[in-house]
Design a protein around this motif. Structure first.
Motif, PDB file in Angstrom:
ATOM      1  N   PHE A 178       0.764  -1.341  -0.045  1.00 48.13           N
ATOM      2  CA  PHE A 178       0.108   0.131  -0.051  1.00 48.13           C
ATOM      3  C   PHE A 178       0.759   1.356  -0.024  1.00 48.13           C
ATOM      4  O   PHE A 178       2.040   1.078   0.601  1.00 48.13           O
ATOM      5  CB  PHE A 178      -0.793   0.061   1.108  1.00 48.13           C
ATOM      6  CG  PHE A 178      -2.118  -1.045   1.126  1.00 48.13           C
ATOM      7  CD1 PHE A 178      -3.308  -0.677   0.299  1.00 48.13           C
ATOM      8  CD2 PHE A 178      -1.958  -2.377   1.626  1.00 48.13           C
ATOM      9  CE1 PHE A 178      -4.245  -1.319   0.392  1.00 48.13           C
ATOM     10  CE2 PHE A 178      -3.104  -3.237   1.412  1.00 48.13           C
ATOM     11  CZ  PHE A 178      -4.219  -2.773   0.822  1.00 48.13           C
ATOM     12  N   MET A 182      -7.320   1.294  -7.166  1.00 46.43           N
ATOM     13  CA  MET A 182      -8.136   0.062  -7.622  1.00 46.43           C
ATOM     14  C   MET A 182      -9.429   0.583  -8.679  1.00 46.43           C
ATOM     15  O   MET A 182      -9.326   1.952  -8.692  1.00 46.43           O
ATOM     16  CB  MET A 182      -8.820  -0.602  -6.576  1.00 46.43           C
ATOM     17  CG  MET A 182      -9.832  -1.709  -6.805  1.00 46.43           C
ATOM     18  SD  MET A 182     -10.458  -2.737  -5.368  1.00 46.43           S
ATOM     19  CE  MET A 182     -11.774  -1.576  -5.051  1.00 46.43           C
ATOM     20  N   LEU A 204      -6.224   3.876  -2.321  1.00 48.74           N
ATOM     21  CA  LEU A 204      -6.576   3.222  -1.177  1.00 48.74           C
ATOM     22  C   LEU A 204      -5.318   2.860  -0.277  1.00 48.74           C
ATOM     23  O   LEU A 204      -4.091   2.629  -0.708  1.00 48.74           O
ATOM     24  CB  LEU A 204      -6.982   1.792  -1.243  1.00 48.74           C
ATOM     25  CG  LEU A 204      -8.487   1.979  -2.173  1.00 48.74           C
ATOM     26  CD1 LEU A 204      -8.768   0.406  -2.819  1.00 48.74           C
ATOM     27  CD2 LEU A 204      -9.449   2.482  -1.435  1.00 48.74           C
ATOM     28  N   LEU A 210      -9.402  -0.939   1.547  1.00 52.60           N
ATOM     29  CA  LEU A 210      -9.641  -1.943   0.492  1.00 52.60           C
ATOM     30  C   LEU A 210     -10.757  -2.775   0.816  1.00 52.60           C
ATOM     31  O   LEU A 210     -11.681  -2.851   0.043  1.00 52.60           O
ATOM     32  CB  LEU A 210      -8.405  -2.447   0.123  1.00 52.60           C
ATOM     33  CG  LEU A 210      -8.372  -3.567  -0.972  1.00 52.60           C
ATOM     34  CD1 LEU A 210      -8.842  -2.928  -2.409  1.00 52.60           C
ATOM     35  CD2 LEU A 210      -7.274  -4.218  -1.013  1.00 52.60           C
ATOM     36  N   VAL A 228      -6.525  -4.470  -9.032  1.00 51.41           N
ATOM     37  CA  VAL A 228      -5.703  -3.673  -7.818  1.00 51.41           C
ATOM     38  C   VAL A 228      -4.312  -3.515  -8.455  1.00 51.41           C
ATOM     39  O   VAL A 228      -3.585  -4.559  -8.845  1.00 51.41           O
ATOM     40  CB  VAL A 228      -5.606  -4.395  -6.544  1.00 51.41           C
ATOM     41  CG1 VAL A 228      -4.934  -3.578  -5.531  1.00 51.41           C
ATOM     42  CG2 VAL A 228      -7.189  -4.656  -6.098  1.00 51.41           C
TER      43      VAL A 228
END
Length: 431
Positions: A178, A182, A204, A210, A228
């Motif tokens: 992260f 997405m 995100l 998420l 993603v």
């Protein structure tokens, strides 16, 4: 990203030899909005053709424009109604001249593909085959094809919401670090799905965020796939657009690229370029050409790309199976987009490919707002130099008169309001 030195514009881009007699074909466009308006404008400028636009609900600039005859079916009209209207129009005209049918929205391109057999009896439709459309319009499949053909793309994982889910179902985890980005694998599949927080693209920050979003999307009835992807560093100015046309012989006859300077940031328009400057992406253009030719593509295509500052490579995010909303940047840079499709689909002529265009600044926003978001000093100097030769706004078609110029000013002021609300200051990520 390196900044090219400002330079005078190229000589006018090579022109595809055009038919001098207007009215040799009829143009029918499905849909509405800026991308359809500028497509109609391109044909009007080059051939004097007035497009018949079939849409559920039109926009005022198109109703007033000399480029369009807008036929609105109403907000409650279905996709089947659009097809019936297209077939009825063809019957009305009786096949006296070729009828060229184009669309500039993913869902409408899919609609044309789904009804290809009916429509092809009456219309010329230079578009990719159904199986190619299926593969390339799916962002998950596109990422796989890029890897297969040696085209750089962000690291991608897929969440499939089409499979049956148990009552205790939990969204899958991702191994991508992260923050992540997405989006729906197929934009057309998300068109009829409504839920709080719906966007074109989500940024995100952690696994909990998420999982919560994926649950909301699933509960709203979306049964497609989500992709993603790793977040490629850089703000809007690291992004780029590539527009292409591939003819019936599989030759890419148009390749044009532009560097994004500022993208829109409202939830429903996130990622749409609001300002661009044309410049060649030599390595990325050749990758785009290879991918189109090797997959058997046909018609217009628009790629979203981003320069990865970690290694300098262009990363390909997706290809839209249409010319794209911001196609005016190509036409105003000297390569009127209508020439390529007419030479191929109407005149059946082989033309020399065009890859060199003039250096121009395309913008929907006022210069002071644009310069607020361009932070790199060298890039600022380049933009100002090109702007002194004139800023190209797609809404200001001279043939549409003063009303068009007033409308362009209103749009620009609305952009100021929207940016101050949704993206009040530039960020390193563009989110």
């Amino acid at each position: 990203m390196p900044h090219p030195e400002p330079h005078p514009p190229h000589a006018t881009a090579p022109r595809a030899e055009s038919s001098s007699a207007p009215g040799g074909f009829d143009l029918v466009l499905l849909g509405s909005g800026l991308g359809v308006y500028t497509l109609a404008r391109a044909f009007h400028e080059e051939y004097g053709v007035v497009a018949t636009v079939l849409t559920k609900v039109g926009i005022e600039p198109m109703r007033r424009s000399v480029t369009c005859d807008v036929r609105e079916l109403g907000a409650s009209a279905s996709n089947e109604d659009l097809i019936d209207a297209a077939l009825g129009l063809a019957a009305e005209r009786g096949g006296v001249r070729p009828q060229l049918l184009l669309a500039n929205a993913d869902s409408l391109v899919q609609l044309m593909s789904d009804h290809r057999e009916q429509l092809a009896e009456h219309y010329v439709m230079p578009m990719l085959e159904a199986d190619t459309l299926e593969r390339l319009s799916d962002k998950a499949e596109f990422a796989r094809l890029c890897t297969e053909h040696g085209v750089a793309t962000p690291r991608t994982e897929v969440i499939d919401l089409g499979a049956p889910r148990e009552p205790d179902w939990q969204p899958p985890r991702t191994s991508i670090p992260f923050p992540v980005v997405m989006k729906a694998a197929r934009t057309a599949d998300m068109a009829g799905v409504h839920f709080a927080g719906k966007k074109k693209v989500w940024f995100l920050g952690d696994l909990e965020e998420l999982a919560e979003l994926v649950r909301s999307i699933a509960e709203a009835g979306y049964t497609g796939r989500l992709v993603v992807q790793e977040l490629i560093p850089g703000d809007d100015t690291a992004e780029g657009s590539i527009t292409a046309y591939t003819d019936a012989a599989g030759r890419v006859t148009l390749l044009c690229s532009a560097r994004v300077l500022l993208g829109e940031h409202t939830p429903d328009a996130l990622g749409r370029p609001a300002a661009m400057i044309t410049t060649p992406f030599d390595d990325a253009l050749e990758q785009a050409r290879g991918l189109l030719e090797e997959t058997g593509y046909r018609g217009f295509a628009n790629f979203d790309v981003k320069r990865d500052p970690r290694d300098g490579t262009w990363r390909f995010f997706e290809v839209n199976p249409r010319i794209g909303r911001n196609n005016f940047y190509v036409s105003t840079a000297g390569a009127n987009v209508s020439r390529f499709v007419v030479a191929d689909a109407i005149e059946h002529r082989r033309i020399e490919p065009v890859t060199q265009v003039d250096e121009i600044l395309y913008s929907l926003v006022p210069m002071p707002l644009l310069m607020r978001y361009v932070r790199d000093p060298a890039l600022k100097r380049w933009v100002r130099t090109v702007a002194r030769r004139g800023v190209r706004n797609p809404w200001t078609y001279p043939a549409d008169g003063r009303w068009a110029r007033r409308y362009a000013r209103i749009v620009a002021l609305n952009h100021v309001r929207k940016f101050l609300r949704h993206y009040p200051r530039p960020t390193d990520s563009g989110f």
